[in-house]
Design a protein around this motif. Structure first.
Motif: not given
Length: 587
Positions: A464, A498-499, A459, A487-488, A462, A495, A485, A502
């Motif tokens: 936020t 994914n964040a 990965n 995520a990477e 990143r 990323a 949250e 999440k």
């Protein structure tokens, strides 16, 4: 090796079939179709596709050539225990006539056809005199013996035999007498079907019509006449339909027209045309509304991008963009479409663009079942249309992004509730190797490296995301909370996705089913170099319902454009499940 009658198709037991009233559909996707460039299919996938073709109810499934490669041998072996009786009865093994100077019973390739267990065999034979004398370098009489011996041997074992007469139309024009002798040899030996092959794909429809009529006149009462067309002149479908009109009773083709060079005749065009425009009787007629699904299933299994412009089954087959067209469609669906799209499992789509009229927007509003009066609808549709035109002048395109249009309409209503709001975000990209000469190789090595059985972490981004969401997953209380949250991912957009997921899943568990299946980027003004505006389109899929949708955004910051398209995609997934929530203005 005798084949029992109850294990084979009974279509040919009552004598020759004559078109266009009755048509036998013969699918060669798994044999001729797989000869297309960049297509490869596993044995397991061939078994799955066979079952899907059988469920659609094509009459014959040419599944491979057991004498040519181990994969096809494996297929026919596994088919005996892994396929149901209906599917097995439709299987056809492909092969060729025996070799020169050897008897059929001693030809290893012929024996593979016998041993594979297929109830029907289709063998290819030369029907062009020049091909016989100059390509396979056989005596004309020897070629006739090869046809006769091969067919008679196979039929003596109880196997139904079809003969693909290779280069038929070119051979007919070169030396009609010899080509007809090839037909005669096959019929007298017991062939139930004579397939005229336009092998090089260069025949014109009027030539196909004339030659087919003469062939049907001479042999149509002795065997079913078939047609096999290639698309080198873009005429494979037209030639197949022309042949059907001239009396052909069996049509060979492939799903989506895949095949060698420019492809084979496309059954996804031929079958609906025969059913809806010629009223031909086919065993698959009752399943016609599944043909779009079959088309897309094959593309997905073969990892191909579907042809949006494909007749009948393409995503754009019943898409309408011009305002005048859409206005006419509102009065009568028949005004600008030749068949009801639902008959082939497709659907009408109204596209939104700067060329659209107010009716395009009203059609979308009607689809959303919005409870507003006609005056308000007209006013809002004009406002939205002007916004669409303004955004398209900036580089947006909404033709393939219906989800963004629907959200634009929903946002124009007073009582629409945002399911969430992104308050702020950051995205970082980092790397441990910034040497430009070796970075690529280093990353490749890292991807392959293992440490105690664990793949090395790759990965490189990143993100936020800070969102405001409902605190109640059941959407019963109007209580909100801010959730941050991290995520990477493999890049900043991955990323961010994914964040965002999440952060939202605890409040909206249904988003667990959401997948991102495509991401497209286009630079709109290359002359601006790194300051260029970027258009991002993201395609989403709900893996539970199989619904797909696309969103679009434009920004000079590619990360911002990507996040906006992501947010629209996630919001669209929630538009039907969020009830009675209102996130007030946070200013």
């Amino acid at each position: 090796a005798n084949q029992e009658d109850d294990q084979k198709s009974q279509l040919l037991t009552n004598g020759p079939i004559r078109g266009p009233t009755n048509i036998i559909v013969y699918d060669t996707t798994l044999r001729d179709g797989t000869q297309m460039e960049s297509i490869s299919v596993s044995c397991a996938d061939k078994l799955k596709i066979s079952q899907r073709l059988s469920a659609f109810n094509v009459d014959y499934i040419e599944a491979g050539w057991p004498g040519s490669n181990p994969k096809d041998e494996e297929f026919f072996h596994r088919a005996q225990t892994e396929l149901d009786a209906k599917t097995k009865s439709k299987l056809v093994a492909f092969g060729s006539t025996r070799r020169k100077r050897i008897q059929a019973k001693d030809d290893a390739q012929i024996q593979k056809l016998v041993e594979c267990g297929a109830p029907t065999v289709c063998i290819v034979a030369k029907a062009h005199l020049w091909q016989v004398t100059d390509i396979i370098r056989a005596e004309p009489s020897e070629n006739l013996d090869m046809i006769s011996d091969s067919v008679s041997y196979l039929t003596s074992l109880g196997i139904d035999v079809m003969v693909d007469l290779e280069h038929y139309f070119d051979g007919f024009k070169f030396n009609k007498e010899y080509t007809l002798k090839c037909c005669d040899a096959a019929v007298k030996a017991g062939a139930k079907v004579l397939v005229m092959c336009d092998t090089n794909g260069g025949s014109m429809p009027w030539e196909v019509d004339e030659i087919t009529k003469e062939t049907v006149e001479k042999f149509g009462n002795l065997a079913t006449i078939g047609i096999h067309c290639h698309n080198d002149c873009g005429l494979a479908v037209a030639n197949s339909l022309t042949a059907a009109k001239a009396g052909v009773g069996l049509i060979q083709g492939t799903i989506n027209g895949i095949g060698e060079r420019t492809g084979n005749a496309d059954l996804c065009s031929i079958v609906p045309s025969l059913a809806l425009h010629i009223s031909s009787k086919m065993t698959c007629n009752d399943n016609l509304d599944e043909i779009t699904s079959l088309s897309r299933y094959l593309d997905e299994t073969l990892n191909r991008t579907p042809d949006r412009g494909a007749p009948f089954v393409g995503n754009s087959a019943f898409a309408h963009k011009g305002g005048l067209h859409v206005a006419a469609l509102e009065r009568s669906p028949d005004s600008y479409q030749h068949v009801d799209p639902s008959k082939v499992g497709n659907k009408l789509r109204v596209l939104i663009s700067e060329l659209s009229g107010r009716q395009n927007i009203l059609g979308k509003m009607k689809k959303l079942d919005m409870d507003i009066d006609e005056k308000t609808s007209n006013e809002r549709s004009l406002v939205i249309l002007e916004r669409v035109k303004h955004l398209e002048s900036m580089g947006y395109t909404f033709e393939g992004a219906d989800a963004s249009v629907e959200l634009m309409i929903l946002h124009s209503t007073q009582h629409y509730c945002l399911p969430f709001r992104v308050l702020d975000y950051t995205a970082q990209v980092y790397d441990t190797d910034v040497d430009s000469a070796s970075r690529v190789m280093s990353k490749m090595e890292n991807n392959k490296a293992t440490n105690g059985g664990t793949v090395t972490k790759t990965n490189l981004a990143r993100a936020t995301v800070n969102v405001r969401v409902l605190d109640d997953p059941n959407h019963e209380e109007d209580e909100f909370l801010d959730r941050l949250e991290v995520a990477e991912g493999n890049g900043p957009v991955d990323a961010l996705a994914n964040a965002l997921k999440k952060a939202l899943v605890p409040s909206h568990p249904e988003l667990e089913n959401l997948q991102l299946i495509d991401y497209k980027v286009r630079i709109l003004d290359p002359a601006a170099a790194t300051a260029a505006a970027t258009r991002v389109m993201i395609e989403f899929k709900d893996i539970k319902t199989d619904q797909q949708w696309t969103t679009v955004s434009v920004d000079r910051n590619i990360i911002s454009a990507s996040l906006n398209a992501l947010v629209d995609g996630f919001e669209y997934a929630l538009k039907d499940v969020v009830a009675g929530c209102v996130i007030e203005d946070f200013e």
